[in-house]
Enzyme design. Structure first.
Site, mmCIF file in Angstrom:
data_model
loop_
_atom_site.group_PDB
_atom_site.id
_atom_site.type_symbol
_atom_site.label_atom_id
_atom_site.label_comp_id
_atom_site.label_asym_id
_atom_site.label_seq_id
_atom_site.Cartn_x
_atom_site.Cartn_y
_atom_site.Cartn_z
ATOM 1 N N ASP A 170 8.723 6.333 9.116
ATOM 2 C CA ASP A 170 8.145 6.275 10.223
ATOM 3 C C ASP A 170 7.210 7.042 10.459
ATOM 4 O OD1 ASP A 170 8.552 4.181 12.414
ATOM 5 O OD2 ASP A 170 9.024 6.011 13.588
ATOM 6 N N SER A 171 5.987 6.542 11.076
ATOM 7 C CA SER A 171 4.935 7.349 11.286
ATOM 8 C C SER A 171 4.049 6.751 12.540
ATOM 9 C CB SER A 171 3.974 7.194 10.205
ATOM 10 O OG SER A 171 3.501 5.864 9.890
ATOM 11 N N GLY A 176 -5.293 1.065 10.314
ATOM 12 C CA GLY A 176 -4.878 1.427 11.650
ATOM 13 C C GLY A 176 -5.879 2.340 12.530
ATOM 14 N N TYR A 177 -5.453 3.548 12.697
ATOM 15 C CA TYR A 177 -6.392 4.453 13.650
ATOM 16 C C TYR A 177 -7.085 5.152 12.843
ATOM 17 C CZ TYR A 177 -2.869 2.940 16.985
ATOM 18 O OH TYR A 177 -1.899 2.207 18.127
ATOM 19 N N ASP A 178 -7.242 5.195 11.478
ATOM 20 C CA ASP A 178 -8.017 6.116 10.671
ATOM 21 C C ASP A 178 -9.438 6.257 10.829
ATOM 22 O OD1 ASP A 178 -6.516 6.932 8.784
ATOM 23 O OD2 ASP A 178 -6.388 5.204 7.647
ATOM 24 N N GLY A 210 0.984 -1.244 0.030
ATOM 25 C CA GLY A 210 0.016 -0.056 -0.159
ATOM 26 C C GLY A 210 0.987 1.152 0.043
ATOM 27 N N LYS A 211 1.941 1.110 0.802
ATOM 28 C CA LYS A 211 2.625 2.374 0.671
ATOM 29 C C LYS A 211 3.614 2.321 -0.418
ATOM 30 C CE LYS A 211 3.999 2.531 5.701
ATOM 31 N NZ LYS A 211 5.054 2.361 6.766
HETATM 32 P P1 IMP Z 1 4.905 2.476 10.521
HETATM 33 O O1 IMP Z 1 5.340 3.713 10.263
HETATM 34 O O2 IMP Z 1 4.723 1.408 9.417
HETATM 35 O O3 IMP Z 1 5.763 1.762 11.310
HETATM 36 O O4 IMP Z 1 3.516 2.276 11.146
HETATM 37 C C1 IMP Z 1 3.389 3.192 12.212
HETATM 38 C C2 IMP Z 1 1.890 3.101 12.882
HETATM 39 O O5 IMP Z 1 1.399 4.318 12.871
HETATM 40 C C3 IMP Z 1 0.893 2.028 11.988
HETATM 41 O O6 IMP Z 1 1.044 0.656 12.073
HETATM 42 C C4 IMP Z 1 -0.514 2.614 12.216
HETATM 43 O O7 IMP Z 1 -0.912 2.052 13.698
HETATM 44 C C5 IMP Z 1 -0.115 4.295 12.676
HETATM 45 N N1 IMP Z 1 -0.305 4.909 11.624
HETATM 46 C C6 IMP Z 1 0.400 5.500 10.784
HETATM 47 N N2 IMP Z 1 0.217 6.309 9.744
HETATM 48 C C7 IMP Z 1 -1.245 5.973 9.767
HETATM 49 C C8 IMP Z 1 -2.565 6.576 9.166
HETATM 50 O O8 IMP Z 1 -2.405 7.138 8.207
HETATM 51 N N3 IMP Z 1 -3.530 5.827 9.292
HETATM 52 C C9 IMP Z 1 -3.892 5.271 10.509
HETATM 53 N N4 IMP Z 1 -2.728 4.824 11.112
HETATM 54 C C10 IMP Z 1 -1.564 5.165 10.777
#
Ligand code: IMP
Length: 199
Positions: free
Chosen positions: A73-74, A157-159, A15-16
């Site tokens: 990272d997010s 995720g948290y959307d 998806g990314k």
């Molecule tokens: P990572 O950056 O792939 O390690 O993801 C970090 C986590 O942050 C994800 O597994 C989600 O729990 C949350 N997250 C990051 N971006 C989003 C988003 O756009 N929508 C919902 N959850 C997010």
């Protein structure tokens, strides 16, 4: 010196990769996931900030190739929870716990909390390591508030609990195109694109 025409993105998430190709596609680089580049590196994300974790990933992959490497990272910062889950967003309540349960737990933690104190943001940091060793990070956010119930089927995720007042919707109720245009990841990638244009 031969110009690198490839970008390796340190993710296994398709998806990314789709989003990244849409945003960076017109730069003229071949954009490959780690798998497509044949790179397999185990990275321990033990940083305390999004910047540190993104850079840990980018550097680890950069040691395995001589191309431009990007990593991201997010996470979600909830102000009322002292900016948790933050860098622990994926690990919050356990990696294997469903987001339905995680989202409900956040709603419960904010029970009775008025709207003006329900502020939150998604944060994304993109890190780049260039073949000459140069390192750059770009951070972007999207501001919102934590809703009172899950809404919407899109995103991940948290959307479903992340309500964007300007749109009157959660990010799970936005189309992928609408979300990409305003999201933390979309904006950080766009900022990094400017850096990549400069080479
Ligand atoms: P990572 O950056 O792939 O390690 O993801 C970090 C986590 O942050 C994800 O597994 C989600 O729990 C949350 N997250 C990051 N971006 C989003 C988003 O756009 N929508 C919902 N959850 C997010």
């Amino acid at each position: 010196m031969k110009m690198s025409k490839k970008i390796i993105f340190a993710t296994g998430n398709e998806g990314k990769m789709k989003e990244i190709r849409e945003i960076l596609g017109d730069l003229g680089y071949e954009i490959l996931s780690m798998k497509e580049a044949g790179i397999s590196v185990d990275v321990v994300e033990d940083g305390t900030t999004f910047e540190e974790n993104a850079m840990i990933k980018a550097k680890a992959i950069s040691e395995a190739c001589h191309e431009i490497v990007l990593a991201d990272d997010s996470g979600l910062e909830v102000d009322y929870m002292n900016k948790e889950p933050g860098v622990f967003s994926a690990r919050f309540m356990g990696e294997d716990t469903s987001y339905h349960i995680k989202n409900q737990a956040i709603i419960d933690r904010l029970e009775g909390v008025p709207e003006e104190e329900r502020t939150a943001r998604f944060v994304c940091v993109i890190a780049a390591v260039f073949p000459d060793g140069r390192q750059v990070t770009k951070r972007a956010t999207i501001e919102g508030i934590i809703g009172y119930e899950e809404k919407g089927e899109n995103g991940f995720g948290y959307d479903p609990i992340f309500y964007v007042p300007e749109y009157g919707k959660t990010t799970a109720e936005l189309s992928p195109e609408e979300k990409n245009a305003i999201s933390h990841r979309g904006k950080a990638l766009t900022a990094m694109k400017e850096e990549l244009r400069r080479g």
